[in-house]
Design a protein around this motif. Structure first.
Motif, mmCIF file in Angstrom:
data_model
loop_
_atom_site.group_PDB
_atom_site.id
_atom_site.type_symbol
_atom_site.label_atom_id
_atom_site.label_comp_id
_atom_site.label_asym_id
_atom_site.label_seq_id
_atom_site.Cartn_x
_atom_site.Cartn_y
_atom_site.Cartn_z
ATOM 1 N N LEU A 60 0.827 -1.214 0.000
ATOM 2 C CA LEU A 60 0.000 0.000 0.000
ATOM 3 C C LEU A 60 0.859 1.261 0.000
ATOM 4 C CD1 LEU A 60 -2.747 -1.124 2.546
ATOM 5 C CD2 LEU A 60 -3.124 -0.618 0.124
ATOM 6 N N SER A 61 1.951 1.222 0.733
ATOM 7 C CA SER A 61 2.858 2.373 0.775
ATOM 8 C C SER A 61 3.435 2.650 -0.607
ATOM 9 C CB SER A 61 3.992 2.129 1.778
ATOM 10 O OG SER A 61 3.481 1.972 3.091
ATOM 11 N N ASP A 62 3.776 1.581 -1.326
ATOM 12 C CA ASP A 62 4.288 1.746 -2.689
ATOM 13 C C ASP A 62 3.228 2.377 -3.591
ATOM 14 O OD1 ASP A 62 6.713 0.668 -1.983
ATOM 15 O OD2 ASP A 62 6.248 -1.353 -2.712
ATOM 16 N N MET A 63 1.970 1.968 -3.415
ATOM 17 C CA MET A 63 0.885 2.548 -4.220
ATOM 18 C C MET A 63 0.770 4.043 -3.975
ATOM 19 S SD MET A 63 -2.176 -0.270 -3.864
ATOM 20 C CE MET A 63 -1.905 -2.012 -4.176
ATOM 21 N N GLU A 69 -4.391 5.793 -6.743
ATOM 22 C CA GLU A 69 -5.461 6.180 -5.828
ATOM 23 C C GLU A 69 -6.781 5.459 -6.100
ATOM 24 O OE1 GLU A 69 -5.600 8.648 -2.996
ATOM 25 O OE2 GLU A 69 -3.656 7.677 -3.171
ATOM 26 N N LYS A 70 -6.715 4.360 -6.841
ATOM 27 C CA LYS A 70 -7.944 3.628 -7.127
ATOM 28 C C LYS A 70 -8.484 3.011 -5.843
ATOM 29 C CE LYS A 70 -9.910 -0.111 -9.908
ATOM 30 N NZ LYS A 70 -9.645 -1.187 -10.902
ATOM 31 N N PRO A 71 -9.757 3.226 -5.514
ATOM 32 C CA PRO A 71 -10.305 2.646 -4.281
ATOM 33 C C PRO A 71 -10.550 1.154 -4.419
ATOM 34 C CG PRO A 71 -12.006 3.860 -5.461
ATOM 35 C CD PRO A 71 -10.724 4.095 -6.200
ATOM 36 N N ASP A 72 -10.557 0.471 -3.298
ATOM 37 C CA ASP A 72 -10.886 -0.952 -3.281
ATOM 38 C C ASP A 72 -12.406 -1.104 -3.335
ATOM 39 O OD1 ASP A 72 -11.635 -0.119 -0.721
ATOM 40 O OD2 ASP A 72 -11.048 -2.027 0.180
ATOM 41 N N PRO A 73 -12.934 -2.342 -3.402
ATOM 42 C CA PRO A 73 -14.394 -2.508 -3.476
ATOM 43 C C PRO A 73 -15.144 -1.852 -2.321
ATOM 44 C CG PRO A 73 -13.334 -4.553 -4.099
ATOM 45 C CD PRO A 73 -12.245 -3.638 -3.607
ATOM 46 N N ALA A 74 -14.489 -1.702 -1.164
ATOM 47 C CA ALA A 74 -15.128 -1.036 -0.024
ATOM 48 C C ALA A 74 -15.029 0.480 -0.103
ATOM 49 C CB ALA A 74 -14.506 -1.529 1.282
ATOM 50 N N GLY A 75 -14.430 1.008 -1.179
ATOM 51 C CA GLY A 75 -14.383 2.442 -1.391
ATOM 52 C C GLY A 75 -13.214 3.152 -0.758
ATOM 53 N N GLN A 80 -6.078 6.065 2.441
ATOM 54 C CA GLN A 80 -7.080 5.926 3.503
ATOM 55 C C GLN A 80 -6.913 4.596 4.237
ATOM 56 O OE1 GLN A 80 -10.402 6.488 0.764
ATOM 57 N NE2 GLN A 80 -10.932 8.434 1.755
ATOM 58 N N GLN A 81 -6.576 3.557 3.491
ATOM 59 C CA GLN A 81 -6.355 2.252 4.117
ATOM 60 C C GLN A 81 -5.184 2.313 5.093
ATOM 61 O OE1 GLN A 81 -6.558 -1.273 1.481
ATOM 62 N NE2 GLN A 81 -7.213 0.122 -0.139
ATOM 63 N N LEU A 82 -4.110 3.002 4.705
ATOM 64 C CA LEU A 82 -2.944 3.099 5.585
ATOM 65 C C LEU A 82 -3.286 3.794 6.897
ATOM 66 C CD1 LEU A 82 -0.055 3.933 3.080
ATOM 67 C CD2 LEU A 82 -0.383 1.817 4.377
#
Length: 716
Positions: A60-63, A69-75, A80-82
């Motif tokens: 995620l840090s690399d992303m 910045e593409k969101p996951d299925p949960a948006g 934001q995940q980090l």
């Protein structure tokens, strides 16, 4: 038309994993578990979290760094995940140390097991520590100063280090210098020290070094010292398309991995702001990724502590004795498999028959070839030894060794090179794909012609983990499966891509489409008014398309029961969407690892076992195997095993709509611990077999002596 893809219908994968590790932590806090097992569970949570940081958080840090910045299925976007992961991880680490210091350490003391601080040691113990330091520790220590001529050293991943500020004797304290010392990992971290009878006293290696830190900086005064540990980005980045020699490229990447970016820093609570600022600056780590811990850094030492307390069996789970299929061990295994399929359920059934199959094939003069996939094997694998023997005996031995098995890369490189030296053909799979399927094919010349014998499994060919991972396997000589197995190995070793398979379902070619077809078929059965159900067990459920398909099935009236040990991105209890879905997670003595897929199919049920979870990586980027169970008796056995696991009310947590996992209230109910039930069942089967052998041995025929086979084994 219902939209099954709304973000509120999905739970974030990483946060779901954190929930899984919480369930493991609950086992460390469970009073029903023996004490040494509880400290091992706590150690497992620490080890799990380390790997999570080194792989998932690093990814995620690399992303974020590259602006993805593409969101996951949960948006949730990666950034934001980090943030949410950091919040959850800080809370979890706080719970880990609270569990250790407030609960488990007190219980250890009550059982006369002490992990002592230096201030708690007696004069005799201090003398031992001093002598131990001089004799064992001091010769391997290397203090590293940092100044204009000596740059900040490479801090090895997961190594424990001691950072210090020092100043020269006779100079002002403000003229301090920074230095660091690695706690050597070549020495045991848990050191047993002299103690009174009935007492078990230990001290940690870093405490011994800190007591003698002054000896490493002669002529200097130590102003302060504190332990720290870093974790780095440990994901391999291998461009297989442009790599001529994958083995050499993996070896090169393993060397580079130790220099990966620091994504996590553990420090002792009480560290000064000045020393912490120096570490964060030198290691280039943000404040959000700094974790101050109130206790010994890296709680995985607790597993080592449990390991050295080998005479305290009353503080462990009572031993389980697996059932041994001696009809496979004492007789030619191929004779049995010509007559019937054999189902194995580990660790309740011994893994020995799988090893024995390789051994018999290695020495059988009629065996022409052995082909296997190896993803993870033990450090001293008997399977490797028998494959080497087979090659020495002139068999054609082909082994696919997956070099990209995470954190087993170096081990697998060593096995690959060792096997090649003995004449085995070693292949490394398909470009861009991990080979995760578990299969063995033995080709034998018989009076009726060429015959194939197979083992298909849900777990690795690892004789050690087979004792505490729950896995399932099928031994068979099914002709069509044999043709398919040959085609799989031809596909892996060459350029062959068969247009279809008779029985086996392979990812990434057909597994996704087959699974969707099976789910759609249950929808059609439900719409036709017929009983329709899906029962499945897996490690993780995160693939968006699969979750949507399950939602469609639930909305159509298909009854769905899922056993998902770890990650589950599906939400239960959504009106009109997932009301017909229940999700259970079993976390107990054994790590649930088997994968089962059962479909009602209008009364003509279909049962499959697989190496694959319903995760995108398994369906799209791995070579996986799903194989049918066609023997009616074995089908019934697997269905019964699944039903018993679903009825577990001791080690099961049920997923609620809010994403929480809750133990069901079992007041007034008979406790059902599926793992213990299966273990007791295996022991009863072994006892029944022993009884029949004893009865056979006491029977005296009318003619001759007692009917006894010298080679028959009677103990399990």
């Amino acid at each position: 038309m219902t939209d099954f893809g709304k973000k509120e219908y999905f739970y974030n994968r990483e946060l779901s994993w954190m929930k899984f590790n919480e369930r493991v932590l609950e086992e460390a806090r469970d009073k029903e578990n023996p004490l040494l097992e509880r400290i091992k569970f706590l150690s497992i949570t620490a080890s799990n979290l380390d790997e999570f940081f080194m792989v998932r958080v690093a990814s995620l840090s690399d992303m974020v760094k590259v602006g993805y910045e593409k969101p996951d299925p949960a948006g949730l976007k990666p950034s934001q995940q980090l943030v949410k992961i950091s919040e959850a991880a800080h809370q979890m680490i706080s719970q880990q140390y609270s569990t250790y210091s407030r609960i488990l350490k007190k219980l250890l003391n009550e059982h006369h097991i002490h992990v002592l601080e230096l201030a708690e040691l007696s004069r005799k113990q201090l003398d031992f520590v001093d002598h131990y330091f001089s004799r064992e520790v001091y010769p391997v220590l290397t203090p590293m100063a940092v100044d204009s001529s000596r740059p900040f050293p490479l801090i090895l991943n997961k190594s424990i280090n001691i950072a210090a500020f020092i100043h020269k004797s006779g100079e002002e304290q403000k003229n301090h210098e920074f230095a660091t010392v690695q706690v050597p990992n070549v020495l045991p971290r848990v050191v047993k020290i002299p103690s009174a009878d009935g007492e078990y006293d230990f001290v940690l290696l870093e405490s011994i070094i800190r007591r003698h830190l002054q000896k490493l900086f002669v002529g200097y005064i130590i102003d302060e010292a504190s332990c720290y540990r870093v974790m780095r980005d440990m994901d391999l980045e291998v461009d297989e398309e442009d790599t001529e020699d994958l083995l050499k490229e993996i070896e090169k990447q393993l060397r580079k991995r130790e220099r990966g970016n620091v994504i996590h820093l553990d420090v002792e609570s009480g560290i000064s702001d000045r020393l912490l600022r120096t570490l964060t600056k030198r290691l280039d780590v943000s404040k959000d990724n700094v974790y101050q811990v109130n206790g010994p850094i890296d709680l995985t030492f607790l597993s080592r502590l449990a390991g050295v307390l080998d005479d305290l069996d009353d503080l462990r789970f009572p031993p389980h004795r697996p059932f041994v299929h001696y009809e496979l061990m004492d007789h030619p295994i191929f004779d049995t498999l010509r007559e019937k399929d054999v189902f194995l359920h580990h660790p309740y059934d011994s893994f020995d028959p799988v090893i024995e199959m390789v051994r018999q094939a290695a020495v059988d003069q009629n065996v022409l070839a052995i082909k296997m996939t190896l993803y993870r094997v033990s450090g001293n694998s008997p399977i490797i030894r028998y494959l080497e023997r087979a090659a020495e005996n002139g068999k054609q031995v082909t082994v696919l060794v997956e070099l990209k098995a995470r954190f087993d890369e170096e081990n697998n490189i060593n096995w690959a090179q060792k096997l090649e030296k003995t004449g085995c053909h070693v292949i490394y799979g398909l470009v861009g794909l991990k080979t995760h399927c578990k299969m063995m094919l033995i080709v034998r010349r018989e009076s009726t012609g060429i015959k194939r014998y197979m083992h298909f499994g849900t777990g690795n060919y690892n004789d050690i983990t087979a004792k505490f991972y729950t896995d399932m396997g099928l031994l068979t000589s099914n002709e069509q499966m044999g043709i398919d197995a040959s085609n799989v190995f031809n596909m892996l070793s060459g350029y062959s891509e068969p247009p279809y398979f008779h029985k086996l379902v392979i990812a990434p070619l057909w597994l996704r489409d087959t699974m969707l077809h099976l789910i759609d078929n249950e929808i059609h059965e439900a719409e036709a008014g017929k009983p329709a159900y899906i029962h499945a067990k897996m490690n993780s459920l995160s693939d968006e398309q699969m979750i949507k398909a399950l939602y469609r099935a639930s909305a159509a009236g298909v009854k769905i029961k899922l056993l998902v040990r770890g990650i589950c991105c599906l939400r239960t209890g959504i009106p009109g969407i997932s009301e017909n879905i229940e999700v259970h997670s079993i976390v107990g003595r054994y790590l649930e690892h088997s994968r089962i897929y059962i479909f009602g199919n209008g009364g003509e049920r279909k049962v499959f076992l697989a190496s694959a979870d319903l995760m995108t990586r398994n369906l799209n980027r791995r070579v996986e195997l799903m194989f049918p169970i066609e023997d009616g008796q074995i089908q019934s056995t697997i269905v019964d095993l699944f039903d018993i696991m679903m009825s577990d009310n001791v080690k099961t947590r049920v997923l609620k709509r809010d994403g929480q996992y809750v133990k069901e209230d079992k007041r007034g109910k008979i406790p059902v611990n599926a793992q213990e039930y299966f273990a007791r069942l295996a022991e009863r089967r072994a006892a029944t077999r022993q009884k029949s052998i004893r009865e056979k041995r006491t029977f005296t025929p009318i003619m001759g002596h007692e009917d006894e086979d010298e080679d028959d084994r009677t103990s399990d």
